[in-house]
Design an enzyme around this catalytic site. Structure first.
Site, PDB file in Angstrom:
ATOM      1  NE  ARG A  48      -1.719 -11.643   0.073  1.00 43.34           N
ATOM      2  CZ  ARG A  48      -1.453 -12.194   0.978  1.00 43.34           C
ATOM      3  NH1 ARG A  48      -2.321 -13.534   1.545  1.00 43.34           N
ATOM      4  NH2 ARG A  48      -0.398 -12.903   1.037  1.00 43.34           N
ATOM      5  CB  SER A  73       3.121  -9.584  -2.713  1.00 43.61           C
ATOM      6  OG  SER A  73       3.263 -10.382  -1.717  1.00 43.61           O
ATOM      7  CD  GLU A  85      -1.409  -8.741  -2.396  1.00 46.08           C
ATOM      8  OE1 GLU A  85      -2.503  -7.916  -1.651  1.00 46.08           O
ATOM      9  OE2 GLU A  85      -0.080  -9.094  -1.664  1.00 46.08           O
TER      10      GLU A  85
HETATM   11  N1  EPU Z   1      10.892 -17.695  -4.890  1.00 51.14           N
HETATM   12  C1  EPU Z   1      11.993 -17.642  -5.912  1.00 51.14           C
HETATM   13  N2  EPU Z   1      13.024 -16.480  -5.753  1.00 51.14           N
HETATM   14  C2  EPU Z   1      12.531 -15.295  -4.874  1.00 51.14           C
HETATM   15  C3  EPU Z   1      11.697 -15.516  -3.958  1.00 51.14           C
HETATM   16  C4  EPU Z   1      11.146 -16.359  -3.916  1.00 51.14           C
HETATM   17  O1  EPU Z   1      11.959 -18.443  -6.379  1.00 51.14           O
HETATM   18  O2  EPU Z   1      13.630 -14.300  -5.150  1.00 51.14           O
HETATM   19  C5  EPU Z   1       9.960 -18.688  -4.614  1.00 51.14           C
HETATM   20  C6  EPU Z   1      10.511 -20.170  -3.538  1.00 51.14           C
HETATM   21  O3  EPU Z   1      10.374 -21.161  -4.274  1.00 51.14           O
HETATM   22  C7  EPU Z   1       9.822 -19.585  -2.284  1.00 51.14           C
HETATM   23  C8  EPU Z   1       8.858 -18.837  -3.671  1.00 51.14           C
HETATM   24  O4  EPU Z   1       9.312 -18.314  -4.355  1.00 51.14           O
HETATM   25  O5  EPU Z   1      10.131 -20.891  -2.476  1.00 51.14           O
HETATM   26  C9  EPU Z   1       8.066 -18.346  -1.815  1.00 51.14           C
HETATM   27  O6  EPU Z   1       8.419 -17.116  -1.322  1.00 51.14           O
HETATM   28  P1  EPU Z   1       7.975 -17.151   0.054  1.00 51.14           P
HETATM   29  O7  EPU Z   1       7.987 -17.133   1.206  1.00 51.14           O
HETATM   30  O8  EPU Z   1       8.261 -15.099   0.169  1.00 51.14           O
HETATM   31  O9  EPU Z   1       6.444 -16.283  -0.109  1.00 51.14           O
HETATM   32  P2  EPU Z   1       5.393 -15.510  -1.495  1.00 51.14           P
HETATM   33  O10 EPU Z   1       4.587 -16.957  -2.101  1.00 51.14           O
HETATM   34  O11 EPU Z   1       6.031 -15.195  -2.442  1.00 51.14           O
HETATM   35  C10 EPU Z   1       3.494 -14.719   0.373  1.00 51.14           C
HETATM   36  C11 EPU Z   1       2.941 -13.237   0.247  1.00 51.14           C
HETATM   37  C12 EPU Z   1       3.173 -12.697   1.470  1.00 51.14           C
HETATM   38  C13 EPU Z   1       4.024 -13.217   2.709  1.00 51.14           C
HETATM   39  C14 EPU Z   1       4.595 -14.303   2.814  1.00 51.14           C
HETATM   40  C15 EPU Z   1       5.176 -15.520   3.659  1.00 51.14           C
HETATM   41  C16 EPU Z   1       1.296 -13.546  -1.468  1.00 51.14           C
HETATM   42  C17 EPU Z   1       0.910 -12.872  -2.987  1.00 51.14           C
HETATM   43  N3  EPU Z   1       2.355 -12.861  -0.996  1.00 51.14           N
HETATM   44  O12 EPU Z   1       4.649 -14.109  -0.525  1.00 51.14           O
HETATM   45  O13 EPU Z   1       2.553 -11.708   1.391  1.00 51.14           O
HETATM   46  O14 EPU Z   1       4.713 -12.340   3.517  1.00 51.14           O
HETATM   47  O15 EPU Z   1       4.129 -15.218   1.192  1.00 51.14           O
HETATM   48  O16 EPU Z   1       4.703 -16.105   3.964  1.00 51.14           O
HETATM   49  O17 EPU Z   1       0.514 -14.529  -1.488  1.00 51.14           O
HETATM   50  C18 EPU Z   1       2.334  -9.489   0.703  1.00 51.14           C
HETATM   51  O18 EPU Z   1       0.591  -9.860   0.608  1.00 51.14           O
HETATM   52  O19 EPU Z   1       2.114  -8.160   0.850  1.00 51.14           O
HETATM   53  C19 EPU Z   1       2.821 -10.261   1.380  1.00 51.14           C
HETATM   54  C20 EPU Z   1       4.283  -9.769   1.292  1.00 51.14           C
END
Ligand code: EPU
Length: 333
Positions: A163, A233, A329
């Site tokens: 990012r 995010s 972010e």
């Molecule tokens: N999780 C929880 N509780 C929840 C949801 C998620 O504990 O309610 C934990 C779980 O362990 C899950 C982990 O969070 O496995 C990761 O969740 P997710 O796959 O949704 O990914 P993220 O790391 O939260 C990142 C990006 C998103 C992108 C997703 C999918 C960043 C800051 N965010 O989110 O990007 O869509 O991966 O690849 O890196 C954005 O940047 O605006 C964005 C939406």
């Protein structure tokens, strides 16, 4: 060039916060953009693309530039596996991704349905489902704000990180166009749990299958900013030391951890926010999204300071519980 004074910025940020711009312009090409820079060389400047990763807490005392640079140019022969496409900065990101997928060009399918413009994609090196846009960018064409020169930055020169990029670090450039490097061949490589699960019944997923799967996962987990204003995010996923992670794992053995640099791991901000009691929590007009606590949603205010107050509440809760300072972010103005 037409300059509007006191323009409301509410429709130009996806959190729908109210603020006005002292000056506002919509240049349609590089010449008009350079004219803006020359006409108001002393004014503070802010460039807004889709406004999907920013919000306002106060009026902007300077020139807001909302470029309208449109168009696309493809340079490749049908025999080559490599496809090069130059896309102007103000084109809609997902319209472009859809176009590449329909043409059978691979590389951007995991980045389907991300809101915003093409020009914003390198700024924060957008990423999702194991892919980052940097892997498909060959060059970025930009204007140097100080010299008004048009320059081209190679992928290396863009200094991409998680990012992050030179455009975010220096705020010295306005992006005019992005030259993408895509491929005609495609092989699905499983990288991300949610996406693999969505595709488990398809033996050889096509690029269109992957795009559709990404769209399904995103629609389930993420709110539509047109219905519930948000900026995706809100925080970055943090890096912590292995020792720190081990300590947290004594109480939370399922803490997600992904190897990063030596001695450091990347963990999940969503997990930390969830365990700090902020999943689906609402305080007045602001809350976290019930399906994905990393996303702050606006249930009905146009005052950006309410978002900042809620952000601080979450940061404190996570810091008190885990000793981790989350970093936003999104850009706050
Ligand atoms: N999780 C929880 N509780 C929840 C949801 C998620 O504990 O309610 C934990 C779980 O362990 C899950 C982990 O969070 O496995 C990761 O969740 P997710 O796959 O949704 O990914 P993220 O790391 O939260 C990142 C990006 C998103 C992108 C997703 C999918 C960043 C800051 N965010 O989110 O990007 O869509 O991966 O690849 O890196 C954005 O940047 O605006 C964005 C939406």
């Amino acid at each position: 060039m037409e300059y509007i004074t006191g323009k409301s910025l509410k429709e130009y940020n996806s959190f729908k916060t109210e603020a006005s711009a002292k000056l506002f312009a919509e240049p349609k090409n590089a010449e008009e953009l350079i004219q803006c820079l020359n006409d108001y060389s002393k004014e503070k400047k802010l460039v807004i693309g889709g406004g999907c990763n920013m919000f306002f807490t106060k009026d902007f005392n300077g020139l807001v530039i909302h470029p309208q640079l449109k168009g696309m140019r493809e340079a490749s022969s049908k025999e080559d596996d490599d496809v090069f496409i130059e896309v102007m900065a103000s084109e809609d990101w997902d319209d472009f991704v859809k176009y590449t997928v329909e043409k059978g060009f691979s590389g951007l399918e995991n980045l389907s349905l991300i809101p915003g413009t093409v020009g914003a994609s390198p700024v924060q090196n957008i990423g999702a489902y194991g892919a980052e846009v940097k892997d498909c960018i060959r060059e970025v064409v930009a204007i140097d704000i100080d010299s008004c020169e048009i320059i081209s930055l190679s992928n290396q020169e863009c200094k991409f990180g998680y990012r992050d990029s030179i455009f975010k670090q220096t705020n010295k450039y306005i992006i005019l166009s992005v030259i993408f490097h895509l491929k005609r061949t495609f092989n699905y490589i499983p990288k991300y749990f949610d996406l693999n699960k969505e595709l488990e019944d398809i033996s050889n997923p096509t690029i269109m299958d992957v795009r559709n799967a990404v769209i399904n996962v995103r629609k389930r987990k993420l709110p539509d900013e047109k219905v519930l204003p948000n900026c995706g995010s809100f925080f970055k996923n943090p890096y912590i030391t292995i020792e720190h992670a081990d300590k947290i794992k004594q109480n939370y053995p399922d803490l997600p951890s992904f190897p990063f640099q030596e001695g450091l791991i990347k963990t999940s901000a969503a997990f930390l926010i969830d365990k700090a009691g902020y999943k689906g929590k609402r305080n007045g007009n602001i809350g976290t999204y019930p399906n994905q606590p990393l996303i702050i949603v606006n249930y009905g205010t146009d005052d950006g300071t309410e978002i900042v107050d809620f952000m601080k509440e979450i940061k404190d809760a996570v810091n008190n519980k885990f000793g981790i300072m989350l970093e936003p972010e999104v850009w706050i103005f």
